[in-house]
Design a protein around this motif. Structure first.
Motif, PDB file in Angstrom:
ATOM      1  N   ALA A  41      -7.534   2.682  -6.885  1.00 42.65           N
ATOM      2  CA  ALA A  41      -6.976   3.974  -6.453  1.00 42.65           C
ATOM      3  C   ALA A  41      -6.715   4.878  -7.643  1.00 42.65           C
ATOM      4  O   ALA A  41      -7.013   6.081  -7.609  1.00 42.65           O
ATOM      5  CB  ALA A  41      -5.686   3.751  -5.658  1.00 42.65           C
ATOM      6  N   VAL A  91      -0.348   6.491  -8.162  1.00 38.76           N
ATOM      7  CA  VAL A  91      -1.395   7.454  -8.500  1.00 38.76           C
ATOM      8  C   VAL A  91      -0.788   8.741  -9.046  1.00 38.76           C
ATOM      9  O   VAL A  91      -1.293   9.324 -10.014  1.00 38.76           O
ATOM     10  CB  VAL A  91      -2.279   7.746  -7.274  1.00 38.76           C
ATOM     11  N   GLU A  92       0.300   9.183  -8.447  1.00 36.59           N
ATOM     12  CA  GLU A  92       0.963  10.396  -8.929  1.00 36.59           C
ATOM     13  C   GLU A  92       1.455  10.230 -10.369  1.00 36.59           C
ATOM     14  O   GLU A  92       1.277  11.115 -11.209  1.00 36.59           O
ATOM     15  CB  GLU A  92       2.144  10.738  -8.023  1.00 36.59           C
ATOM     16  N   ALA A 133      -8.716   8.453  -9.129  1.00 37.19           N
ATOM     17  CA  ALA A 133      -7.941   9.695  -9.186  1.00 37.19           C
ATOM     18  C   ALA A 133      -7.950  10.367 -10.548  1.00 37.19           C
ATOM     19  O   ALA A 133      -7.567  11.535 -10.660  1.00 37.19           O
ATOM     20  CB  ALA A 133      -6.494   9.408  -8.766  1.00 37.19           C
ATOM     21  N   GLU A 136       0.814  -1.201   0.000  1.00 36.67           N
ATOM     22  CA  GLU A 136       0.000   0.000   0.000  1.00 36.67           C
ATOM     23  C   GLU A 136       0.857   1.265   0.000  1.00 36.67           C
ATOM     24  O   GLU A 136       0.421   2.320  -0.462  1.00 36.67           O
ATOM     25  CB  GLU A 136      -0.933   0.023   1.205  1.00 36.67           C
ATOM     26  N   LYS A 137       2.083   1.174   0.509  1.00 39.33           N
ATOM     27  CA  LYS A 137       2.927   2.361   0.613  1.00 39.33           C
ATOM     28  C   LYS A 137       3.264   2.955  -0.746  1.00 39.33           C
ATOM     29  O   LYS A 137       3.629   4.127  -0.836  1.00 39.33           O
ATOM     30  CB  LYS A 137       4.226   2.019   1.347  1.00 39.33           C
ATOM     31  N   THR A 156       1.057   3.106  -3.283  1.00 43.46           N
ATOM     32  CA  THR A 156      -0.161   3.528  -3.970  1.00 43.46           C
ATOM     33  C   THR A 156      -0.107   4.994  -4.371  1.00 43.46           C
ATOM     34  O   THR A 156      -0.432   5.351  -5.513  1.00 43.46           O
ATOM     35  CB  THR A 156      -1.399   3.276  -3.083  1.00 43.46           C
ATOM     36  N   ALA A 157       0.296   5.849  -3.461  1.00 47.37           N
ATOM     37  CA  ALA A 157       0.348   7.281  -3.756  1.00 47.37           C
ATOM     38  C   ALA A 157       1.318   7.574  -4.902  1.00 47.37           C
ATOM     39  O   ALA A 157       1.056   8.443  -5.735  1.00 47.37           O
ATOM     40  CB  ALA A 157       0.751   8.060  -2.508  1.00 47.37           C
ATOM     41  N   THR A 158       2.429   6.845  -4.947  1.00 51.64           N
ATOM     42  CA  THR A 158       3.418   7.064  -6.012  1.00 51.64           C
ATOM     43  C   THR A 158       2.867   6.627  -7.357  1.00 51.64           C
ATOM     44  O   THR A 158       3.071   7.301  -8.379  1.00 51.64           O
ATOM     45  CB  THR A 158       4.708   6.274  -5.698  1.00 51.64           C
ATOM     46  N   TYR A 205      -3.459  -1.464  -7.697  1.00 50.81           N
ATOM     47  CA  TYR A 205      -3.664  -0.019  -7.756  1.00 50.81           C
ATOM     48  C   TYR A 205      -4.841   0.387  -8.638  1.00 50.81           C
ATOM     49  O   TYR A 205      -5.079   1.571  -8.843  1.00 50.81           O
ATOM     50  CB  TYR A 205      -2.381   0.655  -8.262  1.00 50.81           C
TER      51      TYR A 205
END
Length: 205
Positions: free
Chosen positions: A54, A27-28, A58, A20-21, A23-25, A51
């Motif tokens: 997510a 998505v970016e 987005a 999960e860590k 996921t933000a990367t 992903y």
């Protein structure tokens, strides 16, 4: 076609239990591609299904990050006497959450035969724990052998879905060896791109 590197996303992350860590990367990277004009988003590794939701939440373009998304469709078109063979890089890394994210409901899962290539020595040594130079012929033989053994165990197989983004180069060899329809993430991309680039109808011939 535009590509975006997701820095820090490696095999350890992709096959790890707690990804999960990243996921933000991911998505970016996806949102950057959309800002640059991408009209749809895909990924090579089937375990990018982690992903899917997510990224879909987005952006405002179609998202199909994994060939595993094809599994429900393929299961629906198979005769009821046949099963869908799903060839994955690592069966141990395929979590229930990932299966559900691909839309694979229990009834669909019951008709799937999942075979990991964890024990295919050449494949594992080049994709699961990359080491040394890649020998395409040896890798092809390794993949084909693993799938032929599965077909011998399960003669009810009616189609094959290749999850790993490293397998499309060997799809023809797999099809020639098994005489089965073979699908992978390039099949998924070609299907969707066909809808974006329709040609004027000129007849059936």
């Amino acid at each position: 076609m535009r590509y975006k590197t997701v820095f820090g996303l490696n095999n350890t992350c992709i096959f790890g239990p707690n990804d999960e860590k990243m996921t933000a990367t991911v998505v970016e990277a996806a949102t950057e591609l959309v800002r640059e004009g991408a009209r749809s988003l895909t990924g090579g590794c089937g375990y990018f299904i982690r992903y899917q939701e997510a990224v879909r939440a987005a952006v405002d373009v179609p998202v199909f990050l994994s060939s595993l998304l094809l599994a429900p469709f393929l299961e629906q078109v198979l005769p009821r006497s046949q099963s869908l063979g799903v060839i994955v890089a690592s069966k141990t890394a395929l979590s229930q959450d990932m299966v559900e994210a691909a839309g694979i409901r229990p009834g669909i899962r019951d008709r799937m035969v999942i075979r990991g290539l964890d024990d295919a020595a050449v494949f594992a040594g080049k994709f699961l724990e990359p080491n040394g130079d890649l020998d395409p012929e040896a890798l092809e033989a390794d993949v084909v052998d693993a799938i032929l053994r599965l077909q011998k165990e399960r003669p009810d197989l009616g189609m094959l879905l290749l999850e790993c983004g490293g397998l499309p180069p060997y799809a023809v060899a797999v099809q020639e060896a098994t005489s089965l329809p073979v699908f992978d993430f390039t099949s998924m991309v070609e299907f969707f791109i066909g809808g974006l680039t329709r040609k004027r109808f000129t007849g059936l011939l």
